[in-house]
Design a protein around this motif. Structure first.
Motif, PDB file in Angstrom:
ATOM      1  N   ARG B 173      -8.229 -60.989 129.877  1.00  0.00           N
ATOM      2  CA  ARG B 173      -7.242 -60.689 130.905  1.00  0.00           C
ATOM      3  C   ARG B 173      -6.782 -59.358 130.612  1.00  0.00           C
ATOM      4  NH1 ARG B 173      -6.988 -64.297 133.595  1.00  0.00           N
ATOM      5  NH2 ARG B 173      -6.842 -66.836 132.960  1.00  0.00           N
ATOM      6  N   TYR B 174      -6.396 -58.543 131.607  1.00  0.00           N
ATOM      7  CA  TYR B 174      -5.811 -57.585 131.775  1.00  0.00           C
ATOM      8  C   TYR B 174      -4.632 -57.387 132.508  1.00  0.00           C
ATOM      9  CZ  TYR B 174      -8.584 -56.741 135.996  1.00  0.00           C
ATOM     10  OH  TYR B 174      -9.053 -56.775 137.157  1.00  0.00           O
ATOM     11  N   GLY B 175      -3.718 -56.767 132.413  1.00  0.00           N
ATOM     12  CA  GLY B 175      -2.498 -56.548 133.323  1.00  0.00           C
ATOM     13  C   GLY B 175      -1.776 -55.534 132.943  1.00  0.00           C
ATOM     14  N   ASN B 176      -0.623 -54.996 133.777  1.00  0.00           N
ATOM     15  CA  ASN B 176       0.360 -53.966 133.793  1.00  0.00           C
ATOM     16  C   ASN B 176       1.434 -54.858 133.997  1.00  0.00           C
ATOM     17  OD1 ASN B 176       2.295 -52.125 134.574  1.00  0.00           O
ATOM     18  ND2 ASN B 176       0.619 -50.807 135.017  1.00  0.00           N
ATOM     19  N   GLU B 177       2.466 -55.049 132.713  1.00  0.00           N
ATOM     20  CA  GLU B 177       3.420 -55.806 132.664  1.00  0.00           C
ATOM     21  C   GLU B 177       4.486 -55.540 133.622  1.00  0.00           C
ATOM     22  OE1 GLU B 177       7.027 -57.881 131.872  1.00  0.00           O
ATOM     23  OE2 GLU B 177       6.792 -55.600 131.463  1.00  0.00           O
ATOM     24  N   GLN B 180       3.376 -55.907 137.433  1.00  0.00           N
ATOM     25  CA  GLN B 180       3.327 -57.363 137.674  1.00  0.00           C
ATOM     26  C   GLN B 180       1.741 -57.565 138.432  1.00  0.00           C
ATOM     27  OE1 GLN B 180       6.962 -59.326 139.270  1.00  0.00           O
ATOM     28  NE2 GLN B 180       7.358 -57.291 139.529  1.00  0.00           N
ATOM     29  N   GLN B 181       0.865 -56.985 137.762  1.00  0.00           N
ATOM     30  CA  GLN B 181      -0.472 -56.888 138.327  1.00  0.00           C
ATOM     31  C   GLN B 181      -1.367 -57.535 137.202  1.00  0.00           C
ATOM     32  OE1 GLN B 181      -1.884 -52.965 139.733  1.00  0.00           O
ATOM     33  NE2 GLN B 181      -0.259 -53.111 141.413  1.00  0.00           N
ATOM     34  N   TRP B 182      -1.815 -58.643 137.260  1.00  0.00           N
ATOM     35  CA  TRP B 182      -2.547 -59.352 136.394  1.00  0.00           C
ATOM     36  C   TRP B 182      -4.030 -59.601 136.910  1.00  0.00           C
ATOM     37  CZ3 TRP B 182      -0.990 -59.048 131.557  1.00  0.00           C
ATOM     38  CH2 TRP B 182       0.412 -58.925 131.125  1.00  0.00           C
ATOM     39  N   GLY B 183      -4.992 -59.307 136.207  1.00  0.00           N
ATOM     40  CA  GLY B 183      -6.537 -59.862 136.663  1.00  0.00           C
ATOM     41  C   GLY B 183      -7.170 -60.378 135.500  1.00  0.00           C
ATOM     42  N   GLY B 184      -8.332 -60.870 135.656  1.00  0.00           N
ATOM     43  CA  GLY B 184      -9.296 -61.374 134.558  1.00  0.00           C
ATOM     44  C   GLY B 184     -10.755 -61.017 134.795  1.00  0.00           C
ATOM     45  N   CYS B 185     -11.228 -60.837 133.789  1.00  0.00           N
ATOM     46  CA  CYS B 185     -12.841 -60.681 134.025  1.00  0.00           C
ATOM     47  C   CYS B 185     -13.571 -61.128 132.751  1.00  0.00           C
ATOM     48  CB  CYS B 185     -13.208 -58.966 133.965  1.00  0.00           C
ATOM     49  SG  CYS B 185     -12.692 -58.216 132.791  1.00  0.00           S
ATOM     50  N   PRO B 186     -15.030 -61.506 132.850  1.00  0.00           N
ATOM     51  CA  PRO B 186     -15.840 -61.706 131.831  1.00  0.00           C
ATOM     52  C   PRO B 186     -15.944 -60.898 130.876  1.00  0.00           C
ATOM     53  CG  PRO B 186     -16.866 -62.060 134.022  1.00  0.00           C
ATOM     54  CD  PRO B 186     -15.785 -61.428 134.045  1.00  0.00           C
ATOM     55  N   GLY B 187     -15.468 -61.228 129.626  1.00  0.00           N
ATOM     56  CA  GLY B 187     -15.725 -60.235 128.419  1.00  0.00           C
ATOM     57  C   GLY B 187     -17.173 -59.974 128.270  1.00  0.00           C
TER      58      GLY B 187
END
Lengths: 594, 210
Positions: B173-177, B180-187
């Motif tokens: 998971r990655y995001g900028n708190e 309020q931008q949150w995404g995800g990608c396969p590790g």
């Protein structure tokens, strides 16, 4: 995949019943407060069964998914999206090469600009706006094309290329979800790659992107010069944001609209050509579901859900359960499931005659006209699928009839196989056949008029490729790999024929798979050839890959070169890597399991 | 676009619900008064006490998430399945972001086996894989780690699959708190690609980052 228990299924049915009773009783908020269903603050009194959303019986989800505050049904009319109007000219003038100095984010030259110069120009601004989805909810901050949800409808014609200058006027302030970085995809258009809205061709706040849409049928520069194969004509397309990893959030926020294409047969005039219902009687319907935070009535998006997102409120053209006053005559409805994850099976329901079988006519699959109309009682839409239907309201004069979704779906991973009893599903749209009779010059579909002949699929494919849609360590993958815009997984030889086999080896999830650029024909599903005359015997751009299914698709990739994606259109799966890039080039490769 | 300082952009984000509240009709449900940022915090980021691989006690939201760009995954030290590959990818991600890691970008690996993965075990794991400062390996009370795992969506909705640690969620998971931008990608994906995705939630004006 865990399935809801019998007890929970019963609760879901009760929930639908409870909500229907509230709807039928036409309770106002005041009434509901009196009855103790609603607090003065608008909160729902927790009454087990009022929500059709599935809370995991295993208890593994430790916090409840929100249940939307109550909203009354059928209190607002169906919105009709305005037709987008062209501008006389654009400043600066569009250029073949990207006008980077002026703020254009495009990185590649238009490949068909000289051959098919745009004759009409449009300017659209993606921006935030305040929008009401229900009088019982506060205004929502949506993101819309021209600030509208759904966006304005483009009316385009074959033979008339257009150019849309698309500005990103969004704001960093996103209200909790959404990425103000966009790539607008024209879904199903035969579009050069640089104008396709490829997920990684995104542009940022303050930038613009010129999309050139040639509006030519496939084959115009190969098999059927100079105009293309009329049997490849498309009718009902839609446009939506396709920003890598954020498509679900951005479309949920409102970045979607219709694009209608006409030609000398599907003319937009019911006195000419195929004589399909036209004008006020040709109505796009965008179906979607949403959930609202009960603490403040604002749109809720579950940021860390990777299965798929279900809402408990059902919207048509941006409004929760609207009504539509119609004349007793034939209408053409262009029905779209705009997601994010729900599948729909729409029936016409007469609540005063639940045993009636209300038949109507399907005339397109994925917005591509069939060889001839097919009479149906219901139709299914996976995310992004479109079906054009013709309904004759004459037998219902003076009555009300509903578009009801009777497909039970309790998880974002896919629908169940259960069709609920009439009246037990989600009533999405009420037709009030209350307007006076008017003339109807459209052709009666019962006379079985011929539309387009299906292009032949007898050509030998240059190659057969296989794509396995699967889940691995909680991630959505194709052939075990994940999205990577920088690496083409296969290259198609331009103007060649290919066969693609799509596989889903799971009984736990379904994938509505979309392949950009050229529609396909489904040759076989689970080894069984598509029956001639069936709705599935058609041209499509989304194929529902259901439980444990395998489909074989016929493709002919023509005219243009460049990169395009193949992806699951459950946009939550798409945003979690269930996508691959494929290219069209002068030479193709021989990778059979890309 | 106008150049915002980080403080300004944070202030802007905080204004959103106020504007929406003002626009709301009289007949609308009363707003809880919380900003969307606070609601995201309340739902996903419990302020639990955790321990880093260096033995330092930290609060999940206050110390690890608030005001930061973050990269999150779940692992355990003796995992022989997908963990080593993901950790190796994250080493390359850390290298790519250079000295920003620990300044405005932070990397967190949470253990799925807090009973076994003491701070000492995690420290050894971090050193063995060459994790640099700014990347914390975290453990805590088993119940707290379970809450965290579920809140952050690192569970499978099929309970049978979820029980099987070898099938644990391999997402990053990655995001900028504040944004309020949150995404995800396969590790397990291409690490260069993971870096590109995470860069997508960078501050709008990179000159003023951090």
């Amino acid at each position: 995949m865990s399935k809801p228990s019998k007890r929970r299924l019963k609760e879901i049915e009760n929930a639908a019943k409870n909500r229907r009773e509230i709807v039928e009783a036409n309770l106002s908020r005041r009434d509901m407060m009196k009855m103790g269903l609603l607090t003065s603050a608008g909160m729902l009194i927790p009454k087990r069964g009022l929500s059709a959303r599935w809370s995991d019986p295993s208890g593994i989800i430790p916090f409840d998914n929100p249940v939307s505050p109550p909203t009354r049904a059928f209190v607002e009319p169906l919105p009709i999206m305005p037709v987008k109007q062209p501008v006389a000219s654009l400043t600066p003038s569009p250029t073949i090469n990207p006008n980077t100095a002026a703020g254009e984010a495009r990185t590649r030259a238009h490949q068909a600009f000289t051959m098919l110069p745009p004759q009409k120009f449009y300017e659209v601004h993606q921006r935030p706006a305040q929008f009401s989805m229900s009088p019982d909810l506060p205004f929502q901050t949506i993101w819309g094309f021209d600030g509208q949800f759904p966006g304005p409808t483009y009316v385009a014609h074959y033979g008339e290329p257009i150019l849309i200058r698309n500005f990103n006027g969004l704001t960093t302030n996103n209200g909790g979800f959404g990425k103000p970085s966009v790539s607008s995809h024209l879904h199903n258009a035969h579009t050069p790659s640089e104008s396709d809205g490829f997920p990684c061709d995104f542009f940022e706040i303050g930038q613009f992107y010129d999309h050139h849409y040639p509006n030519r049928q496939a084959g115009f520069n190969s098999t059927h010069p100079p105009n293309g194969d009329v049997n490849e004509s498309l009718s009902t397309l839609w446009y939506h944001d396709h920003r890598l990893d954020f498509t679900a959030q951005n479309v949920y926020k409102g970045l979607a609209g219709f694009y209608l294409l006409f030609n000398q047969f599907d003319t937009g005039d019911e006195t000419t050509g195929f004589r399909l219902p036209s004008g006020d009687f040709d109505v796009p319907l965008m179906f979607s579901d949403r959930v609202f935070d009960p603490s403040n009535g604002q749109l809720f998006f579950d940021l860390f859900n990777t299965d798929g997102i279900l809402g408990d409120r059902f919207l048509v053209n941006g409004k929760i359960q609207p009504f539509f006053q119609v004349h007793p005559r034939r209408y053409r409805f262009r029905c779209l499931d705009s997601g994010p994850s729900r599948f729909w099976e729409l029936f016409l329901t007469d609540l005063n005659n639940l045993n009636g079988h209300n038949l109507f006519w399907e005339i397109s699959n994925d917005g591509n006209l069939l060889p001839q109309p097919v009479q149906i009682e219901s139709f299914r839409l996976g995310v992004a699928e479109r079906k054009d239907v013709i309904i004759d309201f004459t037998p219902f004069a003076g009555k009300s009839i509903y578009f009801e979704n009777r497909l039970l779906q309790t998880s974002g991973r896919g629908p169940t196989n259960t069709i609920l009893a009439p009246g037990q599903g989600n009533l999405a749209l009420r037709f009030d056949v209350a307007l006076p009779p008017v003339s109807d010059q459209s052709v009666d579909p019962a006379t079985l008029p011929h539309y387009y002949t299906l292009p032949s699929t007898t050509a030998t494919p240059r190659i057969t490729r296989t794509f396995r849609f699967e889940r691995t360590n909680g991630q959505w993958a194709i052939n075990g790999k994940f999205v990577d815009c920088d690496t083409p997984r296969l290259t198609v030889q331009r103007n060649s024929v290919e066969k693609w086999i799509l596989q889903n080896n799971s009984g736990g999830w379904q994938h509505p798979v979309h392949i950009h650029f050229e529609e396909h024909q489904i040759l076989k599903r689970n080894g069984v050839p598509t029956a001639p005359g069936s709705v599935e015997n058609s041209r499509k751009d989304v194929v529902r890959l259901q439980f444990n299914e395998q489909v074989e698709l016929f493709f002919r990739f023509r005219d243009f070169v460049g990169r395009h994606p193949l992806h699951c259109h459950n946009v939550v799966h798409e945003d979690h890597a269930m996508m691959l890039r494929w290219d069209i080039g002068a030479a193709g490769d021989n990778n059979t399991t890309p | 676009m106008p150049k915002l300082t980080r403080r300004e952009s944070i202030a802007l984000v905080g204004m959103a619900p106020l504007a929406a509240g003002l626009a709301a009709g009289k007949d609308s449900p009363v707003s809880s008064g919380k900003s969307s940022r606070e609601r995201i915090r309340d739902r996903y980021f419990p302020n639990l006490e955790l321990v880093t691989h260096e033995g330092k006690k930290v609060r999940f939201y206050d110390d690890l998430i608030k005001d930061k760009i973050v990269i999150i995954n779940f692992m355990y030290a003796n995992c022989e399945g997908i963990c080593p590959g993901i950790t190796a990818n994250l080493v390359r991600v850390q290298k790519a972001f250079g000295d920003r890691v620990g300044r405005d970008i932070f990397m967190y690996s949470f253990t799925l086996k807090p009973e076994q993965d003491t701070p000492e075990v995690l420290k050894e794991y971090a050193e063995m894989h060459g994790a640099k400062p700014g990347w914390l390996f975290l453990t805590g009370k088993p119940d707290d780690m379970e809450i965290l795992r579920r809140r952050l969506g690192f569970f499978d909705s099929d309970p049978e699959v979820d029980k099987d640690k070898s099938q644990h969620i391999g997402n990053v998971r990655y995001g900028n708190e504040p944004l309020q931008q949150w995404g995800g990608c396969p590790g397990q994906g291409n690490p260069e690609w993971i870096v590109k995705l995470i860069s997508g939630v960078d501050w709008p004006n990179k000159n003023r980052r951090g």
